[in-house]
Write an enzyme that holds these catalytic residues in place. Structure first.
Site, PDB file in Angstrom:
ATOM      1  N   SER A 142       2.180   2.122  -6.213  1.00 43.43           N
ATOM      2  CA  SER A 142       3.462   1.973  -6.888  1.00 43.43           C
ATOM      3  C   SER A 142       3.233   2.064  -8.388  1.00 43.43           C
ATOM      4  O   SER A 142       2.116   1.794  -8.868  1.00 43.43           O
ATOM      5  CB  SER A 142       4.094   0.619  -6.551  1.00 43.43           C
ATOM      6  OG  SER A 142       5.207   0.337  -7.376  1.00 43.43           O
ATOM      7  N   TYR A 155       3.476  -8.576  -5.778  1.00 41.08           N
ATOM      8  CA  TYR A 155       3.680  -7.208  -5.283  1.00 41.08           C
ATOM      9  C   TYR A 155       2.806  -6.238  -6.067  1.00 41.08           C
ATOM     10  O   TYR A 155       2.103  -5.400  -5.496  1.00 41.08           O
ATOM     11  CB  TYR A 155       5.152  -6.831  -5.419  1.00 41.08           C
ATOM     12  CG  TYR A 155       5.444  -5.367  -5.173  1.00 41.08           C
ATOM     13  CD1 TYR A 155       5.549  -4.866  -3.883  1.00 41.08           C
ATOM     14  CD2 TYR A 155       5.614  -4.492  -6.245  1.00 41.08           C
ATOM     15  CE1 TYR A 155       5.810  -3.520  -3.659  1.00 41.08           C
ATOM     16  CE2 TYR A 155       5.874  -3.151  -6.039  1.00 41.08           C
ATOM     17  CZ  TYR A 155       5.975  -2.670  -4.741  1.00 41.08           C
ATOM     18  OH  TYR A 155       6.232  -1.324  -4.541  1.00 41.08           O
TER      19      TYR A 155
END
Length: 271
Positions: A142, A155
């Site tokens: 990501s 995350y």
């Protein structure tokens, strides 16, 4: 690795980028083993693919359970005869809270799915891929894996772990038949927030952007599949990911500050 005629496993195939990757691969002549924990979501992927047949199989697997992942290759081989590549796309985000306030159960779940699920898949399938004339491993990190996003620190840590593991694997597999790609999506209009059970309507992958400015899952999937077919080392999916990658290399503190400002505005409801 050209995907036509290949058998490719896709996790998180029940929606978002994962579903669009499945559809893209099928359109290019690949056979796909679609993996997800959600049976209904997988059925919708099959429906959108035009029905379940020889080229598309579905597998309900909780990636947190290593034993379930380790049983997967033989099931896929039973359906397709072999396996040539894997795309580790499945992932969840955390509630938008700081490290001080997030509970350990949620931390463990995010790390288990995003990092350990990717690790289990990679380690389990690698011996099979090494036996093929060509093989490919694609792991989805990501933009949050190289750029800190306030309220998504765990995350981001899980995706940073995916990044470094994948880059290390690329180095380890030099000289073999298996190619490795790591992907950094920026803002993508998916349902990751809803599907992760944290509520709200804005996904972690948006990083505070207006939804109209986001990359569509279909566009993200096309970029990812192209990266596989050209054996790219790193794939930056979206203009924001490309811009922030450059900025973070030049001035990490400034880049982090920009994201902090954007997220602060978002969470105050100013966007």
């Amino acid at each position: 690795m050209k995907v036509a005629g290949k058998v490719i496993v896709v996790t998180g195939a029940g929606g978002g980028i994962g579903r669009e990757i499945v559809l893209s691969l099928l359109s290019k002549g690949a056979s796909v083993a679609a993996v997800d924990i959600n049976e209904a979501a997988l059925e919708e992927t099959v429906h959108q693919a035009g029905g379940k047949g020889r080229v598309l199989s579905t597998h309900i697997v909780n990636l947190v359970h290593r034993e379930s992942v380790e049983a997967l290759p033989e099931k896929i081989i039973a359906s397709h005869g072999t396996v040539d590549g894997i795309i580790n796309n499945a992932g969840i985000i955390q509630p938008f809270v700081g490290i001080k306030d997030i509970d350990y159960d949620k931390i463990k779940l995010v790390m288990d799915i995003n990092f350990y699920g990717t690790l289990y898949m990679t380690k389990t399938f690698l011996p099979y891929l090494l036996e093929r004339p060509v093989g490919h491993i694609t792991n989805i990190s990501s933009m949050g894996g190289f750029l800190p996003v306030p309220g998504q620190s765990i995350y981001g840590a899980s995706k940073a772990a995916v990044k470094l593991m994948t880059e290390g694997l690329h180095s380890e597999l030099q000289g073999t038949n298996v190619k490795v790609t790591v992907v950094f999506p920026g803002g993508v209009g998916t349902d990751i927030m809803k599907n992760s059970g944290v509520g709200g309507t804005t996904t972690a992958d948006t990083n505070g952007q207006d939804m109209s400015q986001l990359l569509t899952p279909k566009a993200a999937a096309a970029i990812i599949v192209k990266g596989i077919e050209t054996d790219q080392y790193r794939v930056l999916a979206g203009k924001d990911s490309k811009i922030m990658d450059k900025l973070y290399r030049l001035n990490p503190k400034r880049a982090a500050g920009l994201i902090t400002k954007k997220m602060t505005e978002l969470l105050k409801g100013k966007l």
